[in-house]
Design a protein around this motif. Structure first.
Motif, PDB file in Angstrom:
ATOM      1  N   SER A 227       0.705  -1.159  -0.233  1.00  0.00           N
ATOM      2  CA  SER A 227       0.071  -0.247  -0.168  1.00  0.00           C
ATOM      3  C   SER A 227       0.645   1.040   0.197  1.00  0.00           C
ATOM      4  O   SER A 227       0.517   2.503  -1.153  1.00  0.00           O
ATOM      5  CB  SER A 227      -0.904  -0.113   1.281  1.00  0.00           C
ATOM      6  OG  SER A 227      -1.647  -0.889   1.211  1.00  0.00           O
ATOM      7  N   MET A 230       2.445   1.952  -3.163  1.00  0.00           N
ATOM      8  CA  MET A 230       1.687   2.312  -4.121  1.00  0.00           C
ATOM      9  C   MET A 230       0.588   3.839  -4.667  1.00  0.00           C
ATOM     10  O   MET A 230       0.820   4.701  -5.484  1.00  0.00           O
ATOM     11  CB  MET A 230       0.172   1.177  -4.777  1.00  0.00           C
ATOM     12  CG  MET A 230       0.432  -0.233  -5.231  1.00  0.00           C
ATOM     13  SD  MET A 230       1.520  -0.096  -6.974  1.00  0.00           S
ATOM     14  CE  MET A 230       1.658  -1.494  -7.301  1.00  0.00           C
ATOM     15  N   LEU A 231       0.748   3.820  -2.770  1.00  0.00           N
ATOM     16  CA  LEU A 231       0.713   5.214  -2.437  1.00  0.00           C
ATOM     17  C   LEU A 231       1.274   6.749  -2.789  1.00  0.00           C
ATOM     18  O   LEU A 231       1.345   7.832  -3.863  1.00  0.00           O
ATOM     19  CB  LEU A 231       0.239   5.851  -1.778  1.00  0.00           C
ATOM     20  CG  LEU A 231      -0.094   6.761  -0.748  1.00  0.00           C
ATOM     21  CD1 LEU A 231      -0.737   7.124  -1.331  1.00  0.00           C
ATOM     22  CD2 LEU A 231      -0.245   7.322   0.203  1.00  0.00           C
ATOM     23  N   GLY A 234       1.854   6.856  -7.039  1.00  0.00           N
ATOM     24  CA  GLY A 234       0.966   7.952  -7.204  1.00  0.00           C
ATOM     25  C   GLY A 234       0.978   9.169  -7.096  1.00  0.00           C
ATOM     26  O   GLY A 234       0.884  10.003  -8.196  1.00  0.00           O
ATOM     27  N   THR A 294      -3.432   6.514 -12.963  1.00  0.00           N
ATOM     28  CA  THR A 294      -3.244   6.402 -11.413  1.00  0.00           C
ATOM     29  C   THR A 294      -4.636   5.422 -11.445  1.00  0.00           C
ATOM     30  O   THR A 294      -4.455   4.762 -10.186  1.00  0.00           O
ATOM     31  CB  THR A 294      -3.700   7.824 -10.989  1.00  0.00           C
ATOM     32  OG1 THR A 294      -2.854   8.536 -11.084  1.00  0.00           O
ATOM     33  CG2 THR A 294      -2.956   8.065  -9.626  1.00  0.00           C
ATOM     34  N   ASN A 298      -4.341   1.954  -9.179  1.00  0.00           N
ATOM     35  CA  ASN A 298      -4.822   1.505  -7.625  1.00  0.00           C
ATOM     36  C   ASN A 298      -5.338   0.533  -7.690  1.00  0.00           C
ATOM     37  O   ASN A 298      -5.510  -0.356  -6.747  1.00  0.00           O
ATOM     38  CB  ASN A 298      -5.370   2.908  -7.453  1.00  0.00           C
ATOM     39  CG  ASN A 298      -5.172   4.522  -6.761  1.00  0.00           C
ATOM     40  OD1 ASN A 298      -4.364   3.952  -5.485  1.00  0.00           O
ATOM     41  ND2 ASN A 298      -4.244   4.768  -7.218  1.00  0.00           N
ATOM     42  N   ALA A 301      -2.922  -2.925  -7.451  1.00  0.00           N
ATOM     43  CA  ALA A 301      -2.690  -2.622  -5.689  1.00  0.00           C
ATOM     44  C   ALA A 301      -3.493  -2.877  -4.793  1.00  0.00           C
ATOM     45  O   ALA A 301      -3.507  -3.932  -4.662  1.00  0.00           O
ATOM     46  CB  ALA A 301      -2.502  -1.011  -4.899  1.00  0.00           C
ATOM     47  N   ARG A 302      -4.702  -2.920  -5.551  1.00  0.00           N
ATOM     48  CA  ARG A 302      -5.890  -3.003  -4.737  1.00  0.00           C
ATOM     49  C   ARG A 302      -6.610  -4.260  -4.284  1.00  0.00           C
ATOM     50  O   ARG A 302      -6.100  -5.488  -3.335  1.00  0.00           O
ATOM     51  CB  ARG A 302      -7.295  -3.106  -4.689  1.00  0.00           C
ATOM     52  CG  ARG A 302      -7.421  -1.247  -4.312  1.00  0.00           C
ATOM     53  CD  ARG A 302      -8.326  -1.433  -2.333  1.00  0.00           C
ATOM     54  NE  ARG A 302      -7.383   0.003  -2.487  1.00  0.00           N
ATOM     55  CZ  ARG A 302      -8.059   0.399  -1.083  1.00  0.00           C
ATOM     56  NH1 ARG A 302      -8.173  -0.659   0.098  1.00  0.00           N
ATOM     57  NH2 ARG A 302      -8.001   2.264  -0.476  1.00  0.00           N
TER      58      ARG A 302
END
Length: 315
Positions: A227, A230-231, A234, A294, A298, A301-302
């Motif tokens: 997480s 990935m944040l 972004g 983006t 995400n 990533a999820r």
């Protein structure tokens, strides 16, 4: 009888008030969730509508004269390259610093280091960009010259190296410094939430501290680490001013130590104030592409987090 009834009334009133509060809070939470989706949909719709003239325009009217795809793909590639360089540098450093703060450093030192890391996140991106352009870029020039002389046979290090230092590699380093607090802070928090029972059990079985971290802490923290990365990705994809100040833009090239290349966000920032008509639509279409990138990042990533969560030890 009346005494019993009167004794029950306060409880009944409290229960009714509690149910009313639950209903209000539930309604506010639902409204907030709907608002987020509404804003996201509105942004996507705005970008799509404003970008339509670009998709309908003849190829020779688009910047470069070869159509929108030929215009946008070097920007997409440049954006991804800068973000990947930043992740390759910041991810291992961020995780190691987080492990040091959470499991190795004394309390006094861990608090001080944690404070400094958190302070990095508060620095505006334009400050990072100005520092990168005036201090970091010139300092990296000798290193780029060495890479060109000794590893120039590798396309990404092909020379001659830029003598200003304003290259894609420099942009990636600046982005790495910017996203380092995100990875470190989130990883540190998830490391400290590892069940003490797991850590103590590993140590009781004779594991060293590193073996305990490898067997207990890292598996538990895997979703949190993903997480944080990935944040940070972004943030790196959408960064504008730092890249615009550090990178000397130009046509797409393979070398990371020459002047050239560009990112979507920097392209929009540098050209938007003077754009109008079809050129403005082009930039908004570029923004739509960045928005989709983006969104896809995400979603991936999820999916990764959902895949590994059941094996993390958190359950």
């Amino acid at each position: 009888m009346s005494t019993t009834a009167s004794a029950q009334k306060p409880g009944t009133k409290n229960s009714a008030a509690g149910r009313a509060g639950d209903s209000i809070f539930s309604g506010l939470s639902l409204a907030a969730g709907i608002l987020i989706f509404a804003v996201l949909a509105a942004v996507a719709l705005f970008l799509l509508l404003q970008a339509l003239p670009t998709f309908a325009a003849p190829a020779d009217e688009i910047t470069g004269g070869e159509g929108f795809f030929s215009y946008i793909w070097p920007l997409v590639l440049g954006t991804l390259i800068a973000a990947i360089i930043a992740l390759l540098i910041a991810t291992p450093i961020g995780i190691l610093v987080a492990l040091y703060i959470s499991h190795y450093a004394p309390a006094r030192i861990s608090k001080s280091v944690g404070y400094v890391i958190d302070l990095l996140a508060a620095i505006p991106s334009v400050i990072y960009g100005a520092w990168g352009a005036t201090v970091l870029a010139p300092a990296l020039v000798p290193f780029y010259n060495w890479l060109a002389e000794n590893l120039g046979f590798i396309p990404i290090f092909a020379g001659p190296a830029s003598q200003t230092g304003k290259t894609m590699m420099t942009a990636g380093v600046v982005l790495a410094i910017m996203i380092l607090p995100i990875i470190t802070s989130m990883s540190r928090e998830i490391f400290t939430q590892t069940p003490k029972l797991h850590e103590e059990a590993a140590l009781a079985l004779g594991a060293t501290r590193w073996e305990m971290i490898r067997m207990s802490v890292l598996p538990f923290a895997r979703p949190g680490i993903i997480s944080s990365v990935m944040l940070a990705l972004g943030r790196a994809l959408g960064e504008t001013m730092a890249v615009a100040l550090v990178l000397s833009s130009g046509p797409m090239i393979a070398s990371l130590i020459k002047s050239g290349n560009q990112t979507i966000a920097a392209e929009i920032a540098l050209n938007f104030p003077e754009a109008y008509g079809l050129r403005l639509s082009e930039l908004i279409a570029a923004g739509l592409v960045l928005f989709l990138i983006t969104l896809v990042v995400n979603m991936i990533a999820r999916a990764i987090i959902a895949r590994y969560k059941e094996f993390s030890g958190a359950n």
